[in-house]
Scaffold this motif. Structure first.
Motif, PDB file in Angstrom:
ATOM      1  N   PHE A 171       0.795  -1.322  -0.066  1.00 46.66           N
ATOM      2  CA  PHE A 171      -0.129  -0.090  -0.046  1.00 46.66           C
ATOM      3  C   PHE A 171       0.863   1.266   0.145  1.00 46.66           C
ATOM      4  O   PHE A 171       0.746   1.972  -0.925  1.00 46.66           O
ATOM      5  CB  PHE A 171      -1.104   0.048   1.117  1.00 46.66           C
ATOM      6  CG  PHE A 171      -1.598   1.242   1.487  1.00 46.66           C
ATOM      7  CD1 PHE A 171      -3.307   1.343   0.742  1.00 46.66           C
ATOM      8  CD2 PHE A 171      -1.454   2.407   2.077  1.00 46.66           C
ATOM      9  CE1 PHE A 171      -3.898   2.364   0.804  1.00 46.66           C
ATOM     10  CE2 PHE A 171      -1.998   3.386   1.953  1.00 46.66           C
ATOM     11  CZ  PHE A 171      -3.395   3.526   1.549  1.00 46.66           C
ATOM     12  N   ILE A 172       1.896   1.164   1.005  1.00 42.56           N
ATOM     13  CA  ILE A 172       2.876   2.459   0.812  1.00 42.56           C
ATOM     14  C   ILE A 172       3.449   2.580  -0.539  1.00 42.56           C
ATOM     15  O   ILE A 172       3.526   3.791  -0.815  1.00 42.56           O
ATOM     16  CB  ILE A 172       4.064   2.247   1.775  1.00 42.56           C
ATOM     17  CG1 ILE A 172       3.167   2.107   3.238  1.00 42.56           C
ATOM     18  CG2 ILE A 172       4.838   3.382   1.973  1.00 42.56           C
ATOM     19  CD1 ILE A 172       4.152   1.848   4.508  1.00 42.56           C
ATOM     20  N   LEU A 173       3.865   1.703  -1.138  1.00 37.42           N
ATOM     21  CA  LEU A 173       4.561   1.692  -2.255  1.00 37.42           C
ATOM     22  C   LEU A 173       3.734   2.264  -3.426  1.00 37.42           C
ATOM     23  O   LEU A 173       4.223   2.860  -4.348  1.00 37.42           O
ATOM     24  CB  LEU A 173       5.483   0.484  -2.703  1.00 37.42           C
ATOM     25  CG  LEU A 173       6.706  -0.080  -1.804  1.00 37.42           C
ATOM     26  CD1 LEU A 173       6.960  -1.508  -2.082  1.00 37.42           C
ATOM     27  CD2 LEU A 173       7.511   0.969  -2.168  1.00 37.42           C
ATOM     28  N   GLU A 174       2.539   1.746  -3.350  1.00 36.98           N
ATOM     29  CA  GLU A 174       1.578   2.426  -4.233  1.00 36.98           C
ATOM     30  C   GLU A 174       1.025   3.768  -4.022  1.00 36.98           C
ATOM     31  O   GLU A 174       0.298   4.363  -4.914  1.00 36.98           O
ATOM     32  CB  GLU A 174       0.267   1.376  -4.256  1.00 36.98           C
ATOM     33  CG  GLU A 174       0.779   0.128  -4.927  1.00 36.98           C
ATOM     34  CD  GLU A 174      -0.628  -1.084  -4.796  1.00 36.98           C
ATOM     35  OE1 GLU A 174      -1.478  -0.696  -4.167  1.00 36.98           O
ATOM     36  OE2 GLU A 174      -0.251  -2.022  -5.535  1.00 36.98           O
ATOM     37  N   HIS A 175       1.316   4.440  -2.799  1.00 40.29           N
ATOM     38  CA  HIS A 175       0.931   5.575  -2.534  1.00 40.29           C
ATOM     39  C   HIS A 175       1.926   6.356  -1.854  1.00 40.29           C
ATOM     40  O   HIS A 175       2.046   6.959  -0.560  1.00 40.29           O
ATOM     41  CB  HIS A 175      -0.208   5.417  -1.186  1.00 40.29           C
ATOM     42  CG  HIS A 175      -1.518   4.884  -1.955  1.00 40.29           C
ATOM     43  ND1 HIS A 175      -1.376   3.515  -1.948  1.00 40.29           N
ATOM     44  CD2 HIS A 175      -2.776   5.299  -2.474  1.00 40.29           C
ATOM     45  CE1 HIS A 175      -2.767   3.111  -2.345  1.00 40.29           C
ATOM     46  NE2 HIS A 175      -3.536   4.061  -2.864  1.00 40.29           N
TER      47      HIS A 175
END
Length: 222
Positions: A171-175
């Motif tokens: 999630f972090i890597l996508e946001h």
């Protein structure tokens, strides 16, 4: 990850015009809630700290906050009202209070809260629900003194926690430009510090205190 208040420490911040900004929020509170006391708390692992206390009434509220502390996850509680509302405080948000359960209140006009709901509904809550089932299974096995069954339920919990970490890092890597990601990286720092995620965050987050904190942590690899 996020639990209801195990402990509350009163902590009041003093602000100066040079270091603070007015955060304008709209709280839509039905007549039955007007006059109630509401408290706003910061959220970290295992504790909370009061940063504002206010009386519900006027829809528009101005909060003096330090420049580098928002957006960030906060918790709201209202006297004599069930539940707590977890939300990202940022300028211009609108909160529609629920009169039966504060946790069901609706926060709108906020990109951070849209991203928070996405993470919570799709990743955190399903994981918490599964862990609750596995923990209950372990408790039953312990009561019956079934060693193999205890190991089975413990194994499921371990797999679930690892899966949560994987999904959270994804999630972090996508946001990478999200203040939600910044918060999640902080509370999972020791699990993620060797993955090089911090260096990939969008520079637009650099003004936030959490970013500065993690920058120092990454330099010391601690």
């Amino acid at each position: 990850m996020i639990k209801l208040l195990p402990r509350v420490f009163a902590l009041f911040f003093l602000f100066t015009p040079a270091s603070g900004q007015l955060i304008k929020i709209k709280i839509v509170n039905p007549d039955g809630l007007k006059g109630r006391k509401a408290i706003l708390l910061t959220r970290e692992k295992g504790f909370a700290a009061t940063v504002h206390s206010l009386k519900l009434g006027s829809d528009s509220i101005n909060l003096l906050m330090e420049n580098d502390l928002v957006p960030n996850l906060y918790q709201m509680q209202v006297s004599q009202l069930k539940g707590s509302l977890f939300f990202f405080l940022e300028n211009g948000i609108r909160i529609q209070l629920d009169t039966t359960d504060l946790s069901k209140s609706i926060v709108s006009n906020s990109k951070s809260n849209e991203e928070w709901r996405l993470f919570w509904n799709n990743i955190q809550k399903p994981s918490d629900d599964r862990l609750q089932v596995y923990s209950a299974g372990e408790a039953r096995a312990r009561k019956k003194v079934q060693a193999d069954s205890i190991d089975y339920w413990r194994g499921l919990q371990a797999v679930e926690r690892l899966d949560l970490q994987t999904k959270t890092s994804t999630f972090i890597l996508e946001h990478l430009g999200s203040f939600v990601s910044l918060y999640l990286l902080k509370i999972n720092w020791y699990a993620f510090k060797s993955l090089g995620i911090f260096e990939k965050l969008d520079p637009s987050l650099a003004r936030h205190r959490t970013y500065k904190f993690l920058k120092e942590k990454s330099r010391g690899n601690s």
